[in-house]
Design an enzyme around this catalytic site. Structure first.
Site, PDB file in Angstrom:
ATOM      1  N   GLU A 104     -10.583   7.265   4.830  1.00 23.40           N
ATOM      2  CA  GLU A 104      -9.058   5.914   5.616  1.00 23.40           C
ATOM      3  C   GLU A 104     -10.223   6.710   6.723  1.00 23.40           C
ATOM      4  O   GLU A 104     -10.898   6.370   7.773  1.00 23.40           O
ATOM      5  CB  GLU A 104      -8.214   6.358   4.837  1.00 23.40           C
ATOM      6  CG  GLU A 104      -8.145   5.619   3.591  1.00 23.40           C
ATOM      7  CD  GLU A 104      -6.789   5.735   3.156  1.00 23.40           C
ATOM      8  OE1 GLU A 104      -6.625   5.856   2.141  1.00 23.40           O
ATOM      9  OE2 GLU A 104      -6.078   4.673   3.693  1.00 23.40           O
ATOM     10  N   ASP A 133       0.921  -0.669  -0.114  1.00 27.13           N
ATOM     11  CA  ASP A 133       0.491  -0.063   0.335  1.00 27.13           C
ATOM     12  C   ASP A 133       0.943   1.285  -0.364  1.00 27.13           C
ATOM     13  O   ASP A 133       1.921   1.186  -0.360  1.00 27.13           O
ATOM     14  CB  ASP A 133      -1.349  -0.313   1.153  1.00 27.13           C
ATOM     15  CG  ASP A 133      -2.087   0.718   1.278  1.00 27.13           C
ATOM     16  OD1 ASP A 133      -3.000   0.724   1.799  1.00 27.13           O
ATOM     17  OD2 ASP A 133      -2.048   2.091   0.112  1.00 27.13           O
TER      18      ASP A 133
END
Ligand code: GLC
Length: 626
Positions: free
Chosen positions: A515, A317
């Site tokens: 997020e 990521d």
């Protein structure tokens, strides 16, 4: 926190650089220190022959590659941090657009020109290995203005319709392919166990069978087999593994569960994704019992690649390896070695990708990273690129631009919106509303706001309120649904209502986030603006139907008795008419909760079978009698 430079700060620069980069290619590629003099591959080299088996092409190409070719192939840079010339010079294997990182002309044409510019950079290298361009098309091609934006995953989970989700994947693949992007970082197969988590809306549901069922989206993206048909784009099963199970629902936190629980709850969707032939898997920022996933060799190499038999490539990521081992985040040789040896194949190092390459070169030279691992990573990446047909078709297929934001795609999205609506309360059968109700009052900050109804990952990383893209608001959908002679009055804060109105529809809930910005460690209630709006309506005595636009269940038990009707709309995307279709009964509600609805935030985590008593259980949803 995202490491320097913060994503939002850089993106302004990104647009300028990207435009410059795509337009100017210096005549002569500079050589990189340590690079042997290379000759272009002969045109009859076996790896360039599409009639040969992929395995043969990979081995032929691999033996022609220098170490720098191989290190570059394992590196993914952000478009704002690299130019097409960099792709040539450093042999970069991939470029990405982070959330909101768009070309100066944010249109399908502007994207295709930008991506093809990077591809020309890749094909200017001696071995002409095409780069692959990745972006988060997580609920449509959501970075691009005018794209069809579908409901976020939590709403799709409420549909219980895997075939619909496959069709959505296909539609998104067409809109993505027309812009030259070949890779989407989707679907998220997280199993959201605590709704405080800021990424709950990216989950199809709280039990593994829902994300597992919705892996049909991978078939939509890739086709029956990767590269098997037109607009086949590479899918990503993410985030491996356990991202939705962290303690307290803390994003990038620690999933403190036994291996048995990890395998029972969080692993099944990835097993299903591998079975369906997903070409890439992205690693989670989170930890498992204190060990960062980006450094977990057992789960990445032994379980994912060994036990599950995953044959594609693993991608980190965004700066994800910078957190390995805890302490101050940042790129270090030790973290590079830990991540590569754990089994990660491609590294999303948007800004410090040169340092990454130099550190990895050093870790190979000193023997900490074996060449066998470098070759395995390259075999996986190249296999996917050959399977996709990238060597034969490296450039954008602009014929798909005609599908971009098309009426057909919007009709599909509208159907998905309708199927995702969950009716939670319908006292006195206040629903469905009559299309000839005479006078309807609409209120709430989310009634006429495309940005709020699309949520995060829309045009920008975090999303934003306001008329950010093309689409139909829920209010516009209501206005379109009523028959002549029926008036619809909109008052954002609810003032102006009186007893002359038949019913009031209050569209309230959350504003966009993504997020960790969406974590709710404190409360999950309605904000003061919504509570004030609802109070204004309640004072009138007019029946109230509440429509919640939110990425998760909210703490509304105290207010619920004052409401006549309640519909959870989730984050429906651009086609707000789908909400009106259910409010007026044009489409009977069939949506069912993909997550348990807590009696209060303090009840989280609350999940099916945990012995707790939620306000509404997993699977709950009302329909209309007639
Ligand atoms: C993010 C997300 C991931 C996304 C990636 C690229 O931090 O965790 O889901 O695909 O960066 O934007």
């Amino acid at each position: 926190m995202r490491s320097f430079p913060p994503r939002t700060l850089v993106l302004g620069l990104a647009t300028a650089l990207g435009a410059l980069g795509a337009a100017t290619l210096p005549a002569q590629a500079t050589t990189v220190p340590g690079r042997l003099h290379e000759r272009p591959a002969p045109s009859n080299a076996p790896y360039l022959d599409a009639r040969r088996p992929v395995r043969e092409r990979v081995e032929d190409l691999l033996k022609r590659m220098t170490l720098d070719d191989k290190l570059g192939q394992m590196t993914q840079a952000e478009r704002g941090g690299a130019t097409p010339q960099d792709v040539t010079t450093y042999r970069l294997g991939s470029i990405l657009s982070g959330g909101g990182s768009v070309p100066a002309e944010n249109t399908p044409q502007g994207w295709a020109d930008m991506v093809d510019g990077y591809q020309r950079g890749a094909l200017a290298s001696p071995l002409r290995i095409p780069m692959i361009y990745g972006a988060d098309a997580v609920h449509g091609h959501n970075n691009v203005y005018g794209a069809t934006i579908f409901p976020h995953n939590i709403g799709l989970g409420a549909t219980r319709d895997p075939r619909l989700v496959q069709r959505i994947g296909r539609a998104v693949a067409e809109e993505v392919a027309g812009t030259g992007v070949q890779w989407t970082f989707a679907p998220c197969l997280c199993v959201a166990r605590n709704d405080r988590w800021g990424r709950t809306y990216e989950s199809f549901g709280e039990v593994p069978e829902l994300p597992s069922a919705m892996t049909t989206e991978i078939v939509g993206f890739q086709g029956r087999r990767l590269g098997s048909g037109p607009a086949s784009i590479l899918a990503t099963a993410k985030h491996y593994v356990g991202d939705g199970g962290t303690t307290g629902g803390k994003d990038q936190g620690d999933t403190q569960v036994s291996e048995a629980e990890l395998r029972k709850i969080h692993l099944p969707p990835f097993r299903e994704a591998v079975r369906r032939g997903v070409g890439s898997v992205m690693i989670s920022y989170s930890s498992w019992n204190g060990v960062k996933m980006h450094g977990n060799k057992y789960l990445i190499t032994d379980v994912l690649k060994g036990e599950l038999g995953f044959k594609g490539f693993v991608v980190s990521d965004y700066n994800g390896i910078d957190q390995i081992g805890g302490g101050t985040p940042g790129l270090t040789p030790e973290r590079v070695t830990a991540a590569v040896n754990a089994g990660i194949d491609m590294f999303m190092q948007p800004w410090d990708w040169k340092q990454f390459i130099d550190m990895l070169r050093g870790e190979v030279a000193n023997g900490h990273v074996p060449m066998s691992r470098i070759d395995d990573a390259n075999r996986r990446i190249l296999t996917v690129k050959f399977q996709m047909g990238l060597f034969e078709h490296p450039f954008a297929d602009r014929s798909f631009q005609r599908t971009f934001g098309s009426d057909q795609h919007r009709a599909l999205a509208r159907r998905a919106v309708a199927e995702s609506q969950v009716v939670l309360k319908n006292a006195g059968n206040v629903l469905p509303l009559s299309r000839s109700a005479g006078k309807i009052f609409v209120a709430g900050k989310n009634a006429d706001d495309i940005g709020n109804q699309t949520g995060g990952w829309t045009l920008t990383w975090q999303g934003s309120s306001g008329p950010i893209t093309k689409g139909t608001t829920i209010l516009q959908g209501i206005r379109q649904a009523v028959r002549p002679g029926t008036s619809v009055t909109y008052s954002k804060d609810g003032t102006g209502i009186d007893r002359s109105y038949k019913v009031a529809v209050a569209v309230v809930g959350e504003t966009p986030y993504a997020e960790y910005m969406g974590d709710r460690p404190d409360g999950m209630g309605l904000d003061d603006q919504d509570l004030s709006t609802l109070a204004n309506l309640r004072a009138s005595g007019v029946p109230v139907v509440v429509v919640l636009v939110s990425g998760r269940p909210l703490d509304i038990a105290a207010q619920l008795p004052q409401w006549n009707g309640l519909v959870e709309s989730w984050l429906p995307g651009t086609e707000g008419q789908g909400v009106a279709d259910v409010l007026f009964g044009t489409v009977r509600p069939t949506g069912r909760l993909p997550v348990s609805w807590p009696r209060s935030a303090s009840q989280e985590p609350v999940n099916r079978g945990d012995g707790k008593s939620p306000l509404f259980p997993y699977g709950f949803g009302l329909t209309y009698r007639h």
